[in-house]
Motif scaffolding. Structure first.
Motif, PDB file in Angstrom:
ATOM      1  N   ASP A  18      -0.282 -22.108 -49.206  1.00 43.10           N
ATOM      2  CA  ASP A  18      -1.462 -22.916 -48.860  1.00 43.10           C
ATOM      3  C   ASP A  18      -1.270 -24.382 -49.243  1.00 43.10           C
ATOM      4  OD1 ASP A  18      -1.642 -22.253 -51.610  1.00 43.10           O
ATOM      5  OD2 ASP A  18      -3.776 -22.754 -51.602  1.00 43.10           O
ATOM      6  N   LEU A  19      -0.501 -24.650 -50.312  1.00 38.71           N
ATOM      7  CA  LEU A  19      -0.211 -26.031 -50.673  1.00 38.71           C
ATOM      8  C   LEU A  19       0.699 -26.679 -49.627  1.00 38.71           C
ATOM      9  CD1 LEU A  19      -0.411 -28.378 -52.611  1.00 38.71           C
ATOM     10  CD2 LEU A  19       1.431 -27.375 -53.975  1.00 38.71           C
ATOM     11  N   SER A  39       1.304 -33.826 -56.446  1.00 35.47           N
ATOM     12  CA  SER A  39       1.121 -33.613 -55.011  1.00 35.47           C
ATOM     13  C   SER A  39       0.061 -34.558 -54.452  1.00 35.47           C
ATOM     14  CB  SER A  39       0.702 -32.158 -54.757  1.00 35.47           C
ATOM     15  OG  SER A  39       0.490 -31.924 -53.382  1.00 35.47           O
ATOM     16  N   SER A  40       0.219 -34.910 -53.175  1.00 37.86           N
ATOM     17  CA  SER A  40      -0.792 -35.734 -52.490  1.00 37.86           C
ATOM     18  C   SER A  40      -2.120 -35.013 -52.378  1.00 37.86           C
ATOM     19  CB  SER A  40      -0.316 -36.093 -51.078  1.00 37.86           C
ATOM     20  OG  SER A  40       0.863 -36.840 -51.102  1.00 37.86           O
ATOM     21  N   VAL A  41      -2.066 -33.692 -52.327  1.00 41.80           N
ATOM     22  CA  VAL A  41      -3.263 -32.881 -52.095  1.00 41.80           C
ATOM     23  C   VAL A  41      -3.086 -31.562 -52.823  1.00 41.80           C
ATOM     24  CG1 VAL A  41      -2.346 -31.897 -49.956  1.00 41.80           C
ATOM     25  CG2 VAL A  41      -4.811 -32.045 -50.257  1.00 41.80           C
ATOM     26  N   GLY A  42      -4.184 -30.926 -53.210  1.00 41.63           N
ATOM     27  CA  GLY A  42      -4.117 -29.661 -53.928  1.00 41.63           C
ATOM     28  C   GLY A  42      -4.136 -28.469 -53.000  1.00 41.63           C
ATOM     29  N   PRO A  43      -4.134 -27.256 -53.579  1.00 40.96           N
ATOM     30  CA  PRO A  43      -4.146 -26.024 -52.788  1.00 40.96           C
ATOM     31  C   PRO A  43      -5.560 -25.620 -52.398  1.00 40.96           C
ATOM     32  CG  PRO A  43      -4.006 -25.472 -55.091  1.00 40.96           C
ATOM     33  CD  PRO A  43      -4.052 -26.977 -55.029  1.00 40.96           C
ATOM     34  N   ARG A  85     -16.801 -27.320 -44.218  1.00 42.90           N
ATOM     35  CA  ARG A  85     -16.787 -27.671 -45.640  1.00 42.90           C
ATOM     36  C   ARG A  85     -16.135 -26.545 -46.435  1.00 42.90           C
ATOM     37  NH1 ARG A  85     -22.055 -27.682 -47.062  1.00 42.90           N
ATOM     38  NH2 ARG A  85     -22.469 -29.918 -47.228  1.00 42.90           N
ATOM     39  N   ARG A  86     -16.550 -25.319 -46.117  1.00 44.69           N
ATOM     40  CA  ARG A  86     -16.014 -24.157 -46.839  1.00 44.69           C
ATOM     41  C   ARG A  86     -14.530 -23.952 -46.535  1.00 44.69           C
ATOM     42  NH1 ARG A  86     -19.667 -21.160 -45.347  1.00 44.69           N
ATOM     43  NH2 ARG A  86     -18.703 -20.346 -43.455  1.00 44.69           N
ATOM     44  N   ALA A  87     -14.143 -24.124 -45.274  1.00 41.51           N
ATOM     45  CA  ALA A  87     -12.765 -23.829 -44.869  1.00 41.51           C
ATOM     46  C   ALA A  87     -11.783 -24.934 -45.253  1.00 41.51           C
ATOM     47  CB  ALA A  87     -12.712 -23.598 -43.359  1.00 41.51           C
ATOM     48  N   ARG A  88     -12.225 -26.217 -45.218  1.00 38.39           N
ATOM     49  CA  ARG A  88     -11.267 -27.303 -45.423  1.00 38.39           C
ATOM     50  C   ARG A  88     -11.742 -28.391 -46.387  1.00 38.39           C
ATOM     51  NH1 ARG A  88      -7.036 -26.520 -44.373  1.00 38.39           N
ATOM     52  NH2 ARG A  88      -6.498 -28.520 -45.320  1.00 38.39           N
ATOM     53  N   ILE A  89     -12.948 -28.880 -46.190  1.00 39.93           N
ATOM     54  CA  ILE A  89     -13.291 -30.161 -46.803  1.00 39.93           C
ATOM     55  C   ILE A  89     -13.426 -30.088 -48.315  1.00 39.93           C
ATOM     56  CG2 ILE A  89     -14.933 -32.082 -46.770  1.00 39.93           C
ATOM     57  CD1 ILE A  89     -15.679 -31.169 -43.897  1.00 39.93           C
ATOM     58  N   ARG A  90     -13.998 -29.008 -48.838  1.00 43.19           N
ATOM     59  CA  ARG A  90     -14.259 -28.981 -50.281  1.00 43.19           C
ATOM     60  C   ARG A  90     -12.960 -29.025 -51.085  1.00 43.19           C
ATOM     61  NH1 ARG A  90     -16.473 -22.780 -51.292  1.00 43.19           N
ATOM     62  NH2 ARG A  90     -14.571 -21.688 -50.656  1.00 43.19           N
ATOM     63  N   HIS A  91     -11.881 -28.459 -50.530  1.00 40.41           N
ATOM     64  CA  HIS A  91     -10.595 -28.473 -51.237  1.00 40.41           C
ATOM     65  C   HIS A  91     -10.000 -29.876 -51.255  1.00 40.41           C
ATOM     66  CE1 HIS A  91     -11.066 -24.195 -50.837  1.00 40.41           C
ATOM     67  NE2 HIS A  91     -11.041 -24.289 -49.524  1.00 40.41           N
TER      68      HIS A  91
END
Length: 632
Positions: free
Chosen positions: A22-23, A157-161, A442-448
């Protein structure tokens, strides 16, 4: 723009050749042009480097980049000035070439002190086992870290999992300077020592104090096996901007003769300020430096240069390469007007305007079913595209749920831009978001992506910017309404204008209670915290679409120019709303020929787009947001 990652392990039983799936997926969304992974192993530690490139400049250069001495470089940045990068060159390779020639720590710090533009990076020196990493002065590029107590490992990392519960364990790397750690020593001692090379303070006497404050701030949330210390040599990076002018006005402002401040204010009121020779000169200088910042951010992009003239004239034949987060307010209007000066005339500019469904009863006034079903010349959105058919827009059929303030001012702003340059194709993209779509994505992508930030304000802004940057909505042109998805890889954002030019209501409150000195301190604080409050989040959210956020108001030369001015030449909060805040920007808008938009009062994105009204209306912006939490 790229997704970059380095995972470091110190125990053999935890060595792995791959990052978590997922990362890797989140990183690859940021860099769709190229993906590559590189493994570096020592007797006592292992590094997995992963690079995912969004190609925007020069020759496509896959990352990680490896040198003859087995050094490794990952770069998520843009060199706009400071060191020379030719139009056909790639700045990743240029930066690596410079780094490879550095003989010591001072050379590395000197290099990064020169670079003007947003960046985050990781640089592994094989011979010394040193890993360098950091973010630019303003933190315009995201970089997160995660330290694991289990095996004393860590990841950058630029972004988390996306794994529930795990994303919250990541934190933003502070934009306090550049860090260096000795991986060989860490593997022996089972403790990670991060040596900080901070940005140099205003005066020599404050360097030690500032460094101590940085160390305390950085160390606060780290596990016990990680420590942050000042580098032994006391080396620093050089601040890329001049200090803020703290001069206090000794005499009240003398208004131009004949000036009458009407309520509501008029364009003529602003024009009166420009009769003052000094003020007009300051505004012209501001326009020059801001225009150059925009030019640097819309140039050197891969463009369709091989189309025939007849093909170029066809609607939609040329793709837009640049988009503007567009509310019709003075910030986005000035950016659009300046972009118009520097983008080829036969290339469209996308104006991305987001609206969230209000709770009023839907009324579709005269919406034409035939128009809705007709084949348009625009791309049909995918299933995840904004809005259902009933949300189609256009002057001929308006869903009143989406008649939010930013939509109204956005359409008015479009007319101003069309009047200013009718030869340009201005793609006004109406992005309509229902409650159901907001909650699902939001649940699938944005909150992470918003995490580790976690307030109601972060939720509102993060969601609004994510949908806007995706650019999937409706386009109205020549009386036709068509579904449309923006192809622009560069997204201009107006962030930085309010922070520097007293655009927020809290600036006016601070001025009313603590005077000019209080206002100066507020502006200083706003710019000081922008890396942790806004920019990492916005970079992660926009980058998730394989697009790059660019912030002209945070160009080093723009900030230095504004910092050099006394505060009353930038904003005068003795004047009413719609004039006093961001005064210099409003005057610049008038100089560019803009009309109504120059007088619009500041309206925060969460209120202008109406996302703040969709769910819980009685929350405070600073409250922890339950909707952003990940549950196992």
């Amino acid at each position: 723009m790229c997704g970059i990652c380095c995972s470091v392990s110190f125990s053999v039983e935890h060595f792995s050749k791959d990052l978590k799936e997922d990362l890797l997926y989140n990183l690859s969304r940021r860099g769709p042009s190229s993906s590559k992974q590189l493994l570096k192993s020592s007797v006592s530690y292992q590094c997995v480097f992963s690079g995912h490139v969004l190609h925007l400049r020069g020759v496509l250069t896959a990352q990680p980049v490896e040198g003859e001495r087995e050094d490794v470089f990952l770069w998520n940045g843009e060199v706009f000035s400071g060191i020379k990068v030719e139009a056909e060159e790639n700045d990743t390779q240029i930066m690596f070439n410079y780094l490879s020639s550095c003989k010591n720590e001072s050379d590395i710090l000197s290099l990064f002190s020169k670079v003007q533009g947003p960046w985050s990076f990781m640089y592994y020196q094989a011979s010394s086992h040193h890993l360098w990493f950091g973010r630019d002065f303003f933190g315009r590029r995201s970089l997160l870290w995660h330290f694991s107590n289990l095996d004393k490992s860590f990841c950058l990392s630029s972004v988390g999992p996306q794994i529930p519960g795990e994303a919250s364990q990541w934190q933003e790397v502070p934009a306090s300077g550049i860090f260096r750690t000795d991986l060989k020593s860490a593997s022996i001692s089972k403790s990670v020592v991060l040596k900080l090379y901070p940005w140099q303070s205003v005066s020599g006497e404050n360097v030690i104090k500032e460094c101590v404050n940085s160390l305390i701030q950085v160390s606060a949330d780290l596990p016990t096996f990680v420590s942050v210390v000042a580098n032994e040599a006391g080396l620093h990076l050089k601040d890329p901007v001049v200090p803020l002018n703290r001069t206090l006005r000794q005499a009240p402002l003398e208004m131009p003769r004949g000036t009458i401040i009407s309520v509501p204010p008029t364009r003529e009121t602003l024009q009166m300020f420009l009769t003052d020779r000094h003020m007009k000169e300051v505004v012209q200088q501001f326009l020059e430096v801001l225009s150059l910042a925009v030019q640097r951010r819309v140039s050197c992009l891969p463009r369709d240069t091989n189309l025939t003239p007849s093909a170029a004239l066809e609607m939609g034949a040329r793709r837009a390469n640049v988009a503007v987060l567009f509310s019709g307010g003075v910030d986005s209007m000035v950016l659009a007007a300046l972009a118009d000066l520097h983008i080829p005339l036969d290339e469209p500019i996308d104006l991305l305007n987001v609206a969230f469904a209000t709770k009023e009863k839907t009324v579709l006034a005269g919406f034409n079913q035939k128009r809705k079903n007709q084949k348009s010349r625009y791309e049909t959105p995918s299933k995840e595209s904004s809005g259902d058919d009933a949300t189609g827009g256009g002057d001929g059929g308006v869903d009143r749920r989406f008649g939010v303030p930013d939509r109204v001012t956005g359409r008015a702003g479009l007319k101003e831009l069309q009047a200013a340059n009718p030869s340009r194709i201005w793609n006004f993209v109406e992005i309509n978001v229902s409650l159901e779509e907001l909650q699902e994505l939001r649940r699938a992508r944005i909150r992470h992506l918003v995490q580790p930030l976690d307030t109601v304000l972060d939720d509102s802004i993060g969601c609004a910017v994510w949908f806007a940057a995706r650019g999937a909505g409706w386009l109205v042109a020549h009386g036709d309404t068509g579904s449309y998805r923006s192809s622009a890889k560069v997204v201009l954002s107006g962030i930085g204008a309010d922070e520097q030019l007293a655009g927020y209501s809290r600036h006016r409150v601070r001025f009313q209670t603590h005077g000019m000195e209080g206002l100066i301190k507020e502006i200083e604080m706003e710019l000081g915290r922008i890396s942790s409050r806004n920019l990492g989040r916005d970079d992660r959210v926009i980058g998730d679409h394989g697009k790059e956020a660019r912030f002209p108001f945070l160009d080093e030369n723009v900030v230095s120019f504004l910092n050099s001015l006394p505060v009353w030449e930038k904003a005068d909060l003795t004047l009413p709303r719609g004039i006093g805040e961001k005064l210099i920007l409003r005057l610049a808008a008038v100089e560019l020929g803009l009309t109504t938009s120059a007088l619009l009062p500041k309206r925060a994105m969460q209120f202008g787009s109406r996302i703040a009204k969709m769910e819980k209306n009685h929350e405070k912006a600073s409250d922890k947001c339950e909707r952003l939490k990940s549950f196992p």
